[in-house]
Scaffold this active site. Sequence first.
Site, PDB file in Angstrom:
ATOM      1  N   HIS A 121      29.661  17.412 -62.649  1.00  0.00           N
ATOM      2  CA  HIS A 121      31.053  17.274 -63.113  1.00  0.00           C
ATOM      3  C   HIS A 121      31.756  16.113 -62.415  1.00  0.00           C
ATOM      4  O   HIS A 121      32.495  15.356 -63.033  1.00  0.00           O
ATOM      5  CB  HIS A 121      31.824  18.581 -62.871  1.00  0.00           C
ATOM      6  CG  HIS A 121      31.619  19.596 -63.948  1.00  0.00           C
ATOM      7  ND1 HIS A 121      30.466  20.335 -64.065  1.00  0.00           N
ATOM      8  CD2 HIS A 121      32.412  19.977 -64.973  1.00  0.00           C
ATOM      9  CE1 HIS A 121      30.567  21.136 -65.107  1.00  0.00           C
ATOM     10  NE2 HIS A 121      31.735  20.940 -65.688  1.00  0.00           N
TER      11      HIS A 121
ATOM     12  N   LYS B  24      30.200  32.203 -65.191  1.00  0.00           N
ATOM     13  CA  LYS B  24      30.517  33.589 -64.843  1.00  0.00           C
ATOM     14  C   LYS B  24      31.840  33.622 -64.099  1.00  0.00           C
ATOM     15  O   LYS B  24      32.159  32.709 -63.337  1.00  0.00           O
ATOM     16  CB  LYS B  24      29.393  34.227 -64.022  1.00  0.00           C
ATOM     17  CG  LYS B  24      29.137  33.551 -62.688  1.00  0.00           C
ATOM     18  CD  LYS B  24      28.266  34.395 -61.767  1.00  0.00           C
ATOM     19  CE  LYS B  24      27.778  33.563 -60.605  1.00  0.00           C
ATOM     20  NZ  LYS B  24      27.718  34.264 -59.333  1.00  0.00           N
TER      21      LYS B  24
END
Lengths: 277, 165
Positions: free
Chosen positions: B38, B102
């Site tokens: 990222h 998650k």
Amino acid sequence: MRRLRAKDVAGKVYELCVKVNTCIRPDIRRALQSALAEVRSESARVFLSALIENARIARKTGLPLCQDTGLVIVFVELGKDTCIQGDLVGEVNRAVERAYKDAHLRPSVVRDPVERTPPGWAPALIHLEPTRRKRTRIVVLAKGFGSENKSRLHMLLPTAKREEIVDAVVSTIGSAGASACPPFVVGVGIGGTSDRAMSLAKRALCLRIDGPYRGEYPELARDIKEKANRLGIGVLGLGEGPTVLGVNILSAPTHIAGLPVGVNIGCHSTRWGEVLM
Amino acid sequence: MRRIDLRSPEGIKALRSARKGDLLLLDGPLYTARDQAHRRLREDLSRGEPPIDLRGKVIYYCGPTPAPEGMVVGSCGPTSSYRMDKYADVMEKLGVVGLIGKGERSPSAGRTFKKAGIRYLIAPGGAGAYLAQRVVRAQVVAYPELGPEAIYEFVVEGFPVVVEI
């Protein structure tokens, strides 16, 4: 004087590294199985069944239970009148590295925490503790960081009531939430100093969660578990089934001015094993 | 339980219209990216040259274990999503349609996803060996130097997720 060879200790560490990463603990497997009766919705049933199936596949294929194969923590609890011969640090770290490479586990250890150097398999964190027991105990914990990131220290006042201890632990469990992979195994360290409370909490993770209670303060542990299971986080945060599978507490003497409470969160597959030498 | 083919426009449409709490089984490509990927995507995007075209694609927050011989991929469950909250704007600019991870997202990341029509989906955390069996192909497509944090293209079959946002 008993003599243990560092090489032999490292050999046990090698075996435990492979085992804990690929074989779910039987106490945890049973706890997950019995949680199936508590979930109703299709998503919660599919996700919980995936966890149970995951353990079967890992055992069959040798793939690790989780891609986060953790940072290896080794507790060496040295028996009385015992000495370890050889380079314990070097032997253990080489054993961990070999085990992780041989079993295709993930390099997740960053040697320089500030510069963020490329990850490797070692070093492990080694806690060497002299004890008054006869035999030496080696405990290996492969600690994932989804749950580790949610662990907390509470420096309570010495006048804190019992309920404040319960609430400190339960609030930590509550803020761990879904990302730490519930249902959790929770280790609690009470007393000592700030660092001691946290390391006791980590050691408390490495106690069985079924059969006779292995920690200290059984009633406090039971109250924490009951209250945490009313938080409603549930299996993988889906709001159904248990939030906590087990709570274990260990303690140490502390100072008149304080009451440290360390909480170490373990995920639904908390991976540890031990051997007596 | 609904089956969604990420390779077809109908599949993407079904993903966009899925409701919170729906259980979906995904087929098609997922692109793994975690913290370091990222960070690199933001840098490359600011220079106007992202390494791959992620428009209409689904990102999976995952860093797999090395694949043993004869297997497509190692253990490959989701990692915690909140660490990627600060890259919500990058995901929007890249034009992704879904994110799989998650746990919770920050309110601000959630707002960005809703505005951009990006769905946030959760996969069963800690089921890495189980999910590996749902991956039929895996190859590194960007940042190979990041090792387990490289961007992999996974082609999945029947990959279970629950719609969160």
